[in-house]
Motif scaffolding. Sequence first.
Motif, PDB file in Angstrom:
ATOM      1  N   PRO A  71       0.809  -1.221   0.000  1.00  0.00           N
ATOM      2  CA  PRO A  71       0.000   0.000   0.000  1.00  0.00           C
ATOM      3  C   PRO A  71       0.843   1.273   0.000  1.00  0.00           C
ATOM      4  CG  PRO A  71      -0.842  -1.580   1.593  1.00  0.00           C
ATOM      5  CD  PRO A  71       0.481  -2.113   1.132  1.00  0.00           C
ATOM      6  N   VAL A  72       2.095   1.171   0.436  1.00  0.00           N
ATOM      7  CA  VAL A  72       2.963   2.357   0.509  1.00  0.00           C
ATOM      8  C   VAL A  72       3.733   2.553  -0.787  1.00  0.00           C
ATOM      9  CG1 VAL A  72       4.828   3.494   1.772  1.00  0.00           C
ATOM     10  CG2 VAL A  72       3.206   2.035   2.989  1.00  0.00           C
TER      11      VAL A  72
ATOM     12  N   TYR B 174      -1.528   1.593   7.795  1.00  0.00           N
ATOM     13  CA  TYR B 174      -2.462   1.071   6.802  1.00  0.00           C
ATOM     14  C   TYR B 174      -3.078  -0.243   7.268  1.00  0.00           C
ATOM     15  CZ  TYR B 174      -1.720   4.193   2.789  1.00  0.00           C
ATOM     16  OH  TYR B 174      -1.715   5.252   1.935  1.00  0.00           O
ATOM     17  N   GLU B 175      -2.227  -1.170   7.701  1.00  0.00           N
ATOM     18  CA  GLU B 175      -2.699  -2.520   8.018  1.00  0.00           C
ATOM     19  C   GLU B 175      -3.613  -2.541   9.235  1.00  0.00           C
ATOM     20  OE1 GLU B 175      -0.895  -7.037   8.372  1.00  0.00           O
ATOM     21  OE2 GLU B 175       0.350  -5.369   7.705  1.00  0.00           O
TER      22      GLU B 175
ATOM     23  N   ASP C 219      -5.294   0.089  10.309  1.00  0.00           N
ATOM     24  CA  ASP C 219      -6.298   1.158  10.191  1.00  0.00           C
ATOM     25  C   ASP C 219      -6.241   2.027  11.443  1.00  0.00           C
ATOM     26  OD1 ASP C 219      -8.271   2.661   9.041  1.00  0.00           O
ATOM     27  OD2 ASP C 219      -9.912   1.419   9.789  1.00  0.00           O
TER      28      ASP C 219
ATOM     29  N   SER D 134      -0.063   9.407  12.600  1.00  0.00           N
ATOM     30  CA  SER D 134      -0.499   8.529  11.511  1.00  0.00           C
ATOM     31  C   SER D 134      -0.794   9.315  10.239  1.00  0.00           C
ATOM     32  CB  SER D 134      -1.735   7.728  11.940  1.00  0.00           C
ATOM     33  OG  SER D 134      -2.797   8.603  12.311  1.00  0.00           O
TER      34      SER D 134
ATOM     35  N   LEU E 105       0.800   8.782   6.541  1.00  0.00           N
ATOM     36  CA  LEU E 105      -0.024   8.512   5.358  1.00  0.00           C
ATOM     37  C   LEU E 105       0.289   9.507   4.241  1.00  0.00           C
ATOM     38  CD1 LEU E 105      -3.480   7.649   6.971  1.00  0.00           C
ATOM     39  CD2 LEU E 105      -1.822   6.083   5.952  1.00  0.00           C
TER      40      LEU E 105
END
Length: 253
Positions: free
Chosen positions: A53-54, A102-103, A105, A127, A131
């Motif tokens: 996701p990154v 991300y993982e 949340d 966070s 992000l």
Amino acid sequence: MLHELAADILEGKIDRDRCTDLADIQGYITYVTGYQEDFSNHVHVEVEAHLGPVTGEAGATGAIDALVVSDRMLTVIDLKTGQHPVEPNSSQLMIYGAAVVYELDYSGPVRLVIHQGGHAKVHETHSQTLLSYASGVYQYVSTAEEWAAKGKHSYSPGEDQCRYCPHIHDCSELRQYRDALAASDFKPEVDPELLASELDMVPPLMAWAKATQERAQALALKGTVVPGYKLVRANTMRRWVGEEEVVAVLGDA
């Protein structure tokens, strides 16, 4: 090996009191143990971080040495045993932190920790900051892949980026810099800032020279002929300095 040993001790697989020579990881073990002793924390050792996701790279992963999850804070800890100093706001730890956010949340404060040389260096962030950083990384990787596909990629030689590059022995950009430096007859710059930029290139150039020698030697050992060079046995040129040295080694006999 040190990372595996530290993980086994923190997970209770090995008794720390029965281990010797823990100087390089003793401080790290004590630091993480402090988190384990607080029952409000959930401490996980050797956590696989999913970086997709990154970075946008499917299946990409990284290893987080210790992850501490609590109601009020998320802590990512990385053990470094090398001599080169690493800061807690390094790109590696920022990406790891974003991957965990991300993982899980997760939303809230995040603590990034580099434990190196027996000491913990801490970077406090959030966070949302991670992000935002991850969004920039994703875009950067996507652009780099597009440029590479179109043949537009280029490299910028430097101390940090050349240190672990596997192509240092055949890098055209580094070769161009080397040639430009040679063309200047290696005259030091009068401007201290320009001289500093020249000094920054000394480590990667030395690494390039070493990698070139090692590559040529490896090919020669396999039987490949390198024009103008041959593989010979080392001549140590050892000799006795005098009678006193012979007696000191062999005795009066």
